[in-house]
Design a protein around this motif. Sequence first.
Motif, PDB file in Angstrom:
ATOM      1  N   THR B  88     -15.076  -9.761  -7.861  1.00 57.92           N
ATOM      2  CA  THR B  88     -15.698  -8.460  -7.634  1.00 57.92           C
ATOM      3  C   THR B  88     -14.712  -7.386  -8.103  1.00 57.92           C
ATOM      4  N   VAL B  89     -15.228  -6.403  -8.844  1.00 57.85           N
ATOM      5  CA  VAL B  89     -14.380  -5.314  -9.312  1.00 57.85           C
ATOM      6  C   VAL B  89     -14.997  -3.994  -8.880  1.00 57.85           C
ATOM      7  N   GLY B  90     -14.189  -3.085  -8.360  1.00 56.68           N
ATOM      8  CA  GLY B  90     -14.716  -1.782  -7.970  1.00 56.68           C
ATOM      9  C   GLY B  90     -13.670  -0.694  -8.117  1.00 56.68           C
ATOM     10  N   THR B  91     -14.102   0.545  -7.966  1.00 56.69           N
ATOM     11  CA  THR B  91     -13.162   1.667  -8.042  1.00 56.69           C
ATOM     12  C   THR B  91     -12.339   1.715  -6.756  1.00 56.69           C
ATOM     13  N   TYR B  92     -11.314   2.560  -6.760  1.00 55.85           N
ATOM     14  CA  TYR B  92     -10.494   2.731  -5.558  1.00 55.85           C
ATOM     15  C   TYR B  92     -11.384   3.117  -4.371  1.00 55.85           C
ATOM     16  N   GLU B  93     -12.273   4.063  -4.629  1.00 50.19           N
ATOM     17  CA  GLU B  93     -13.122   4.579  -3.547  1.00 50.19           C
ATOM     18  C   GLU B  93     -14.022   3.476  -2.982  1.00 50.19           C
ATOM     19  N   GLU B  94     -14.463   2.585  -3.842  1.00 52.05           N
ATOM     20  CA  GLU B  94     -15.377   1.535  -3.389  1.00 52.05           C
ATOM     21  C   GLU B  94     -14.662   0.451  -2.576  1.00 52.05           C
ATOM     22  N   LEU B  95     -13.478   0.036  -3.005  1.00 55.09           N
ATOM     23  CA  LEU B  95     -12.879  -1.156  -2.399  1.00 55.09           C
ATOM     24  C   LEU B  95     -11.717  -0.914  -1.441  1.00 55.09           C
ATOM     25  N   ILE B  96     -10.947   0.138  -1.685  1.00 57.03           N
ATOM     26  CA  ILE B  96      -9.749   0.327  -0.854  1.00 57.03           C
ATOM     27  C   ILE B  96     -10.074   0.544   0.629  1.00 57.03           C
ATOM     28  N   PRO B  97     -11.107   1.344   0.955  1.00 56.76           N
ATOM     29  CA  PRO B  97     -11.338   1.627   2.377  1.00 56.76           C
ATOM     30  C   PRO B  97     -11.602   0.386   3.225  1.00 56.76           C
ATOM     31  N   ASN B  98     -12.113  -0.689   2.624  1.00 55.93           N
ATOM     32  CA  ASN B  98     -12.378  -1.905   3.407  1.00 55.93           C
ATOM     33  C   ASN B  98     -11.275  -2.945   3.309  1.00 55.93           C
ATOM     34  N   ALA B  99     -10.246  -2.646   2.532  1.00 56.45           N
ATOM     35  CA  ALA B  99      -9.216  -3.659   2.295  1.00 56.45           C
ATOM     36  C   ALA B  99      -8.300  -3.818   3.495  1.00 56.45           C
ATOM     37  N   ASP B 100      -8.002  -5.091   3.837  1.00 52.22           N
ATOM     38  CA  ASP B 100      -6.987  -5.355   4.855  1.00 52.22           C
ATOM     39  C   ASP B 100      -5.603  -5.369   4.215  1.00 52.22           C
ATOM     40  N   VAL B 101      -5.546  -5.886   2.977  1.00 52.93           N
ATOM     41  CA  VAL B 101      -4.279  -5.910   2.252  1.00 52.93           C
ATOM     42  C   VAL B 101      -4.523  -5.372   0.841  1.00 52.93           C
ATOM     43  N   VAL B 102      -3.787  -4.338   0.473  1.00 51.93           N
ATOM     44  CA  VAL B 102      -3.878  -3.821  -0.890  1.00 51.93           C
ATOM     45  C   VAL B 102      -2.634  -4.292  -1.633  1.00 51.93           C
ATOM     46  N   ILE B 103      -2.848  -5.015  -2.737  1.00 55.21           N
ATOM     47  CA  ILE B 103      -1.727  -5.597  -3.468  1.00 55.21           C
ATOM     48  C   ILE B 103      -1.529  -4.824  -4.770  1.00 55.21           C
ATOM     49  N   ASN B 104      -0.428  -4.106  -4.841  1.00 59.07           N
ATOM     50  CA  ASN B 104      -0.189  -3.254  -6.003  1.00 59.07           C
ATOM     51  C   ASN B 104       0.548  -4.039  -7.081  1.00 59.07           C
ATOM     52  N   LEU B 105      -0.167  -4.413  -8.131  1.00 54.81           N
ATOM     53  CA  LEU B 105       0.458  -5.155  -9.228  1.00 54.81           C
ATOM     54  C   LEU B 105       0.331  -4.391 -10.547  1.00 54.81           C
ATOM     55  N   THR B 106       0.498  -3.079 -10.459  1.00 50.57           N
ATOM     56  CA  THR B 106       0.489  -2.246 -11.666  1.00 50.57           C
ATOM     57  C   THR B 106       1.937  -2.149 -12.182  1.00 50.57           C
ATOM     58  N   PRO B 107       2.141  -1.678 -13.415  1.00 46.66           N
ATOM     59  CA  PRO B 107       3.512  -1.519 -13.916  1.00 46.66           C
ATOM     60  C   PRO B 107       4.308  -0.510 -13.073  1.00 46.66           C
ATOM     61  N   ASP B 108       5.639  -0.760 -12.945  1.00 50.18           N
ATOM     62  CA  ASP B 108       6.509   0.062 -12.079  1.00 50.18           C
ATOM     63  C   ASP B 108       6.319   1.562 -12.266  1.00 50.18           C
ATOM     64  N   LYS B 109       6.211   1.922 -13.515  1.00 53.72           N
ATOM     65  CA  LYS B 109       6.193   3.347 -13.849  1.00 53.72           C
ATOM     66  C   LYS B 109       4.988   4.066 -13.263  1.00 53.72           C
ATOM     67  N   GLN B 110       3.882   3.304 -13.046  1.00 55.74           N
ATOM     68  CA  GLN B 110       2.668   3.933 -12.522  1.00 55.74           C
ATOM     69  C   GLN B 110       2.640   3.971 -11.005  1.00 55.74           C
ATOM     70  N   HIS B 111       3.651   3.358 -10.358  1.00 54.53           N
ATOM     71  CA  HIS B 111       3.557   3.194  -8.904  1.00 54.53           C
ATOM     72  C   HIS B 111       3.327   4.481  -8.130  1.00 54.53           C
ATOM     73  N   THR B 112       4.090   5.513  -8.470  1.00 50.45           N
ATOM     74  CA  THR B 112       3.940   6.757  -7.716  1.00 50.45           C
ATOM     75  C   THR B 112       2.501   7.272  -7.793  1.00 50.45           C
TER      76      THR B 112
END
Lengths: 520, 493
Positions: B88-112
């Motif tokens: 399942t793929v969704g936007t931040y608004e669609e999926l983040i609010p229901n997430a128990d664990v958000v796993i950030n695997l983006t490149p370091d530079k984009q983290h902020t």
Amino acid sequence: MKNLNNEQSHNNSLSFGEGWGEAFVSISTLNLKYQHKLVLKDLHWTILKGENWLLSGISGSGKTALAKAIVGLQSVSGEVKINFNTESLLPAKALFVESWYQFKNVEGVANFYYQQRYTSVQAKETLTVNAELMSYGKENNLAFADAEPILKALGFSALKNSQLIELSSGEHKKLQLVKALWLKPQLLIIDQPYTGLDAASRKHLNVLLDDVSAEGVQLILICNDAELPFCINRFATIEAGELVEMNSREIASALPEKYEREIPDFLKESPVYSSNNIVKMVDVNISYGEKQVLNNINWEVKAGEKWLLQGPNGSGKSTLLSLINGDHPQSYANTLYLFGNKRGSGESIWDIKQHIGLISPEFHWYFDASSTVWESIASGFYDTVGLFQHLPFSKSAQVDELVAYFGLTENKNELLSALPLGKQRMVLLARTIIKNPELLILDEPCQGLDLQQTQHFNQLVDELCSNGMTLIYVGHFESLLPNCLEKRIVLENGKVKVIERILEKNSIIEKENYSTLVEQ
Amino acid sequence: MANYFNTLPLREKLNQLGVCDFMDSSEFLDGVNALKGKKLVIVGCGAQGLNQGLNLRDSGLDVSYTLRKEAIEGKRDSWKNATENNFTVGTYEELIPNADVVINLTPDKQHTAVVKSIMPLMKEGATLSYSHGFNIVEEGMQIRKDLTVIMVAPKCPGSEVRAEYVRGFGVPTLIAVHPENDPQGKGLAQAKAYAVGTGGHRAGVLKSSFVAEVKSDLMGEQTILCGLLQTGSILSFDKMVEKGIDAGYASKLVQYGVEVITEALKQGGITAMMDRLSNPAKIKAFEISEELKDIMRPLFQKHQDDIMSGEFSRIMMEDWANGDQNLLAWRAETGETAFEKTPAGDVKINEQEYFDNYTLMVAFVRAGVELAFETMVQAGIKPESAYYESLHETPLIANTIARKKLFEMNRVISDTAEYGCYLFDQACKPLLGDFMKKVTTDLVGKNFNEGKDAGVDNRTLIAVNDAIRTHQVEQVGAVLRKAMTAMKTIKTA
């Protein structure tokens, strides 16, 4: 060495052209030792112009080593001379097509795993078939137009845009055959030419081989098959390190005796099923982008049933099996029940695999050959590729028993990579049954085995199944199936073509003709 | 945002740098239970994102992906990777609010940027997971106090994470819990379950801290891993060409040599690598590596000091703000080196020849690994952490050089590593000027043993062997390697 001019029954009328009677390949006093064992012993062989040979023999007799010695891939003592025709338009080359082909990714690494082709990844790691053929053609100055009819005859045209990683083992075999037939070297040696090919492709291959032979390519085919191209006119086998000439192809068909060794006790126990439903698929669909590989599959396998799964190369058989073995990422979006549980309901792939013993050509292909024989078999307890833990005493004793049953005791500490392919295959077959699984998935299990090994293995399968084990068996060769099979599912272009009960073994033979018709 | 490490009192600095526990397999008996039934949402679907997600799902966990709106609408590769494998793929608004664990695997530079946009959407009490601590430690990102912050960092490329998992094994993994963000005390249990889900527990899990991970990771990548391998490769190639060795041969020796040499390192540490040389070559390699260590020690120390003080991050982030001016200039320079422009020759070099004809690189690797390890340990980093960030990762980078040479190697590693690598390389080359003047082709390009007496003095050899084998990196390595002996060889040469 027999006098090679001693007339054999050449039942076909080939025109041998100029130079008939001259030696093309002369091999004398060839010796090859492998770990203090003499594999080839003072071997002599003269191949005359115009001759096409079949080289048969039991697994491990040195056929592949001899072929490699001829083309210079294996260092041996003795002499090999090839007298190429300098006037011929065909390249003065001796090409050996290995029965096993290792490809690399675009960066030169060959670290693949067998589930990889089921995963969709946008960053393409391997070349496409087209790019691979282009570079091969360029390297050897071949016209692309000449490859087209070969691709067509072997049913390969549709795969031109596939990546190498996506091909099945049968398709990889075809790719190697396409290259060889396109190149038309003066000497072409093919190790196990028919392995993994469906009935229709085998027939087409024979026609193509006859064609190149008529153009002047001389062939050596290494196999134990009976249906050969017409152009094959000499027959030999290797016995005790020496070449022995045969009168005809008949030799291979002598039926071996029944295997009398008793199976280990731990394999006589009937499996305990947690559910009567082993597999249930409801309208299962699998596709990669636009390409649909499985189309609305509905299929149920109940505990204790013995199924034969068939279909031409590329019909979706291994994809179907990958769903059952927990190897396909797309199984999560399908309605699929395994061992009574809905797929994706919180089970891990290891929960699924613990019920199953599996072998397939791809599984063998990607198996980590740097494990020993004993470790490889033991790893079947944990469904891992390679052994990562210590076995408790009882399990370790079972491995010893099975090693002995398969006649592998003297090899048990050798690395898999040091064994001939036939023996490696025996090791992996032992691995599939070591835990006496509920479900046995045997996808062309006997590839690379000789006739006797095949009969013995199928006899073992029959015995195991008589204790209630569930079986799904894939086999192209009608004569080489176990007797216990009772139901049959046939795939064609990703769809279920037939699901039926097998009444007697003769009816299985019909399906082979059937799949021939399907491809044509 | 202030550098987190620099806000800590010395006691707490030492405390966090010292978190280092190689975990026993009995710690993982609870499997993935701490995450079972929870909604795991991965941000980003590149190599790490996709492969970790496939493993977690195959371990029975509920995984979906969230991507930026543009990536979804543009059907970018990350969107295809996720959807074609039936996630399942969704936007931040669609999926983040229901997430128990958000796993950030983006490149370091984009983290902020990523963390700033997802944090307000996260539900009360959820968990945020990182695979690198740069954003928290160096950029000083402040995370909402109700959220748990963990790190799970497999110490291998994404493709290996998957390959090892499906064969029933895993890759060594580092886990950590950020002490400022563990309000419910569940961080460690979740990080352990995550490591089980990716198979890491089978190859060894090191409990670390965000601080220890960042300070050791930066040090390793810029000194031994990328920096010295780059410097050593370029100097070796130039030396061979200068001395009349065929350029194609030199290019091949350099491109594949580091991989072959460090394969021995991977399997048996510095000892095994040095043991591949003849006795006279080993003694020579030992002597010049000692000399190299003396020459380079101040440079290694400067790098470690700048990393600890935050100076390195400061100047690098200045360059980020400056449109990567330095980085791009140095990258272009790497692309213009003679080594980069000379294709590997069509010559066969057998495995032993890579050792015998490239003794100089063996010396570089020993000097670099030991120096990086020693410098980290002196700075308060524990030996196990230092081992992973020096010796363990060297073969992985060497493998990348074999596949891609230096220019592409630099492009595929993180921007942080690339920046540090160039910084090191710029300073190291002049430092080695006098040393390289003395180097002749018996150390690089030709067989060291040719025309030499094979005899050595017993006492010298015993002393050399002893010095190599009793080094702390060897003693720690022997224990850690035992846990991962089953990993498959990745080789190109």
